[in-house]
Design a protein around this motif. Sequence first.
Motif, PDB file in Angstrom:
ATOM      1  N   ILE A 294       0.842  -1.192   0.000  1.00  0.00           N
ATOM      2  CA  ILE A 294       0.000   0.000   0.000  1.00  0.00           C
ATOM      3  C   ILE A 294       0.881   1.247   0.000  1.00  0.00           C
ATOM      4  O   ILE A 294       1.851   1.352   0.752  1.00  0.00           O
ATOM      5  CB  ILE A 294      -0.912  -0.004   1.246  1.00  0.00           C
ATOM      6  CG1 ILE A 294      -1.913  -1.145   1.155  1.00  0.00           C
ATOM      7  CG2 ILE A 294      -1.642   1.327   1.396  1.00  0.00           C
ATOM      8  CD1 ILE A 294      -2.709  -1.351   2.418  1.00  0.00           C
ATOM      9  N   GLY A 327     -13.532  -0.451  -1.605  1.00  0.00           N
ATOM     10  CA  GLY A 327     -12.324  -1.267  -1.745  1.00  0.00           C
ATOM     11  C   GLY A 327     -12.582  -2.718  -2.025  1.00  0.00           C
ATOM     12  O   GLY A 327     -11.637  -3.477  -2.310  1.00  0.00           O
ATOM     13  N   ASN A 374      -6.237  -1.506  -9.148  1.00  0.00           N
ATOM     14  CA  ASN A 374      -6.728  -2.075  -7.883  1.00  0.00           C
ATOM     15  C   ASN A 374      -7.289  -3.488  -8.038  1.00  0.00           C
ATOM     16  O   ASN A 374      -8.361  -3.810  -7.505  1.00  0.00           O
ATOM     17  CB  ASN A 374      -7.803  -1.165  -7.258  1.00  0.00           C
ATOM     18  CG  ASN A 374      -7.244   0.168  -6.832  1.00  0.00           C
ATOM     19  OD1 ASN A 374      -6.163   0.236  -6.261  1.00  0.00           O
ATOM     20  ND2 ASN A 374      -7.971   1.234  -7.111  1.00  0.00           N
ATOM     21  N   ARG A 398      -2.266  -4.762  -5.040  1.00  0.00           N
ATOM     22  CA  ARG A 398      -1.530  -4.922  -3.785  1.00  0.00           C
ATOM     23  C   ARG A 398      -1.110  -6.369  -3.587  1.00  0.00           C
ATOM     24  O   ARG A 398      -0.387  -6.677  -2.645  1.00  0.00           O
ATOM     25  CB  ARG A 398      -2.402  -4.459  -2.617  1.00  0.00           C
ATOM     26  CG  ARG A 398      -2.712  -2.970  -2.655  1.00  0.00           C
ATOM     27  CD  ARG A 398      -3.868  -2.610  -1.745  1.00  0.00           C
ATOM     28  NE  ARG A 398      -4.184  -1.182  -1.845  1.00  0.00           N
ATOM     29  CZ  ARG A 398      -5.315  -0.615  -1.434  1.00  0.00           C
ATOM     30  NH1 ARG A 398      -6.248  -1.366  -0.870  1.00  0.00           N
ATOM     31  NH2 ARG A 398      -5.516   0.673  -1.570  1.00  0.00           N
ATOM     32  N   LEU A 493      -3.807   6.944   4.528  1.00  0.00           N
ATOM     33  CA  LEU A 493      -3.341   5.559   4.478  1.00  0.00           C
ATOM     34  C   LEU A 493      -4.292   4.604   5.192  1.00  0.00           C
ATOM     35  O   LEU A 493      -4.534   3.491   4.724  1.00  0.00           O
ATOM     36  CB  LEU A 493      -1.954   5.444   5.108  1.00  0.00           C
ATOM     37  CG  LEU A 493      -0.738   5.650   4.198  1.00  0.00           C
ATOM     38  CD1 LEU A 493       0.543   5.390   4.966  1.00  0.00           C
ATOM     39  CD2 LEU A 493      -0.799   4.729   2.986  1.00  0.00           C
ATOM     40  N   ARG A 496      -7.098   2.793   3.349  1.00  0.00           N
ATOM     41  CA  ARG A 496      -6.559   1.826   2.388  1.00  0.00           C
ATOM     42  C   ARG A 496      -6.191   0.520   3.082  1.00  0.00           C
ATOM     43  O   ARG A 496      -6.397  -0.565   2.533  1.00  0.00           O
ATOM     44  CB  ARG A 496      -5.352   2.422   1.664  1.00  0.00           C
ATOM     45  CG  ARG A 496      -5.723   3.669   0.866  1.00  0.00           C
ATOM     46  CD  ARG A 496      -4.509   4.390   0.322  1.00  0.00           C
ATOM     47  NE  ARG A 496      -4.873   5.695  -0.201  1.00  0.00           N
ATOM     48  CZ  ARG A 496      -4.752   6.081  -1.463  1.00  0.00           C
ATOM     49  NH1 ARG A 496      -4.258   5.249  -2.348  1.00  0.00           N
ATOM     50  NH2 ARG A 496      -5.120   7.293  -1.842  1.00  0.00           N
ATOM     51  N   TYR A 497      -5.629   0.630   4.281  1.00  0.00           N
ATOM     52  CA  TYR A 497      -5.315  -0.584   5.033  1.00  0.00           C
ATOM     53  C   TYR A 497      -6.586  -1.301   5.466  1.00  0.00           C
ATOM     54  O   TYR A 497      -6.649  -2.542   5.484  1.00  0.00           O
ATOM     55  CB  TYR A 497      -4.445  -0.244   6.249  1.00  0.00           C
ATOM     56  CG  TYR A 497      -2.973  -0.293   5.937  1.00  0.00           C
ATOM     57  CD1 TYR A 497      -2.311  -1.509   5.805  1.00  0.00           C
ATOM     58  CD2 TYR A 497      -2.243   0.863   5.756  1.00  0.00           C
ATOM     59  CE1 TYR A 497      -0.959  -1.566   5.505  1.00  0.00           C
ATOM     60  CE2 TYR A 497      -0.890   0.821   5.441  1.00  0.00           C
ATOM     61  CZ  TYR A 497      -0.253  -0.403   5.323  1.00  0.00           C
ATOM     62  OH  TYR A 497       1.082  -0.460   5.006  1.00  0.00           O
ATOM     63  N   PHE A 500      -7.868  -3.076   2.441  1.00  0.00           N
ATOM     64  CA  PHE A 500      -6.933  -4.162   2.154  1.00  0.00           C
ATOM     65  C   PHE A 500      -7.169  -5.337   3.104  1.00  0.00           C
ATOM     66  O   PHE A 500      -7.225  -6.495   2.683  1.00  0.00           O
ATOM     67  CB  PHE A 500      -5.507  -3.626   2.290  1.00  0.00           C
ATOM     68  CG  PHE A 500      -4.433  -4.680   2.302  1.00  0.00           C
ATOM     69  CD1 PHE A 500      -4.071  -5.343   1.144  1.00  0.00           C
ATOM     70  CD2 PHE A 500      -3.768  -4.990   3.475  1.00  0.00           C
ATOM     71  CE1 PHE A 500      -3.064  -6.310   1.154  1.00  0.00           C
ATOM     72  CE2 PHE A 500      -2.766  -5.946   3.494  1.00  0.00           C
ATOM     73  CZ  PHE A 500      -2.406  -6.609   2.330  1.00  0.00           C
TER      74      PHE A 500
END
Length: 577
Positions: A294, A327, A374, A398, A493, A496-497, A500
């Motif tokens: 990421i 996501g 993505n 990722r 960030l 996004r985590y 993920f």
Amino acid sequence: MPPVIECRTFGAFSVISGGISADTGGPKQRLLLALLLCRAGSVVGVGELIDALWADTPPRTARKNLQVYICKLRRVFGDRLGYVGRGYRLQIGPDECDLLRFERLAQHGRQSLREGDVEVALETFGQAIALWREPFGDFGGFGDEPCLAAEVTQRYELFLSTLEEWAELELDRDCAAVLDVLSGHVRSQLLRERLGGLWMRALASAGRANEALAHYGLVRRALADELGIDPSPELALTYSQVISGSGRTPATRPLALGNQLPRDLPDFVGRAAEIDQVAERFGAVNVLVVSGPIGSGKSAFAVHIGHLVRDNFPDGQVMLDLAEADGSPKSVTAVAAELLDLIGIGGQVCPPSSALARWRSWIARRRLLLVLDNAVREDVVRAVLPGSRTSGVIVTSRHRLSGVESVLRVTLPPLTDTEGVELLGRIAGRGRVLADRRSATEILDCCEGLPLAVRIVGAKLTALRHLRLLDYSARFRDSPCVLDEMAAGELELRPRYEAFYRNLTELQKAAYHAVAWLPPPPFEHDQVIAALPAPGVRALESLFECHLLSAPDREVGLGYARYDMPAFAYWFCRKLA
């Protein structure tokens, strides 16, 4: 003065030097020449040339043999053929090779058409078509070699698309000329619906409506038998117009996609080695997978590459996000529907298999660059890859997507210290960064070489002009969770985590938690295996697959292996627990 060279790839493969047929050597040497001609102006790596000449069984003397072949070819081409970087480049121009001359005319015609200069486009397309001669791509019997097959297919696709562009413009002027030129191609290209539609319109304009309807039947059966789909709405409309007796059917220009890529960031920094790798091999391999943790700048890199190679894909450059807003990965059904909408033939309710067949049929006739951003699921990526190699695809993920076969892989490493300072300076001000290099370095250490983290920090420093780098560095140092500092506007960030993490498999989640509760990285191999749930090796490899762990980049004994985990990922998981 070097002799005048003329390379002939249409018809019999030959090279004329100074008006005399040149000796191009034996089979291996001629195969080498054919590949260098197809890639004229580009560096072809030594390894790629050896693979092309000897496939999976190169002799021990392969490199020496290659040098001998090159030396003999230099007697013909002189300084036009030279060693550059890690490979060889044949530097010749369109005036010295019929194939390059054809490509230049075809590209010039497309450019004129985009600029609205129809007369010039029509004339240039006509010159390109007149230059083309069959047989093309034999190259003295080597046209079916794997190293050349893709090159030959790509040029033949360019010819057919050029033929279609010319016929579209010429049809209202001289339908007899269109019938004469297309007659040698329509029967062998029944799956090319645009070509079939042009043939039907020319027949109808010449008063041969029954033949036009008969050809529609041939196309419809071919599409059903080979692809399991019906004719496109455009071809069905042409059929209806012929039946209605409207005579000269109106021209229907194909959808012009153009360049739909996001902007290429003007402060893009680094990645020189990765760009060189792509420049050397993307084209010979038409699918590029860009992966990394990421924030490593995968999307920015893909867009940057897309803008660099856009001239190779005259039918457009488009980008499709394979993730939903939250996501989560999009389904094959949703992606297929978006692709059909993108190219203007959506709106029909059909199963995913039919939609994907329609997509492949459409893109097989074009030279398009598709950026799939993505990606999470390998089956979705595999489903939308074009069946032909005339188009290019760049996938960002990722995850490594190790199960997607026959692709060029680029894993983005952290920025170097110098690159990090350069990027931070471009965003927050070079003078400000260099005035306190020590504090800037401490801040960048917290960013771990991730371009997104550096951009967030740079954006914050730009907004906080009163804040000294020394004080901001201390703020980082004293923060209970550095991840909380990684937010500036909509650049964050943590979300996004979170997305993920939701997309990880149960095995990956369990392994992630187990490793994150070890003391901070680097981790020893035995230490990780002992902490992981069974089966330990499989769990370890699952963390490599999603870039949560990184391994040494060279072979080492397991007892010496050390694994690293991004600090952001480490602390995110610990806070999550």
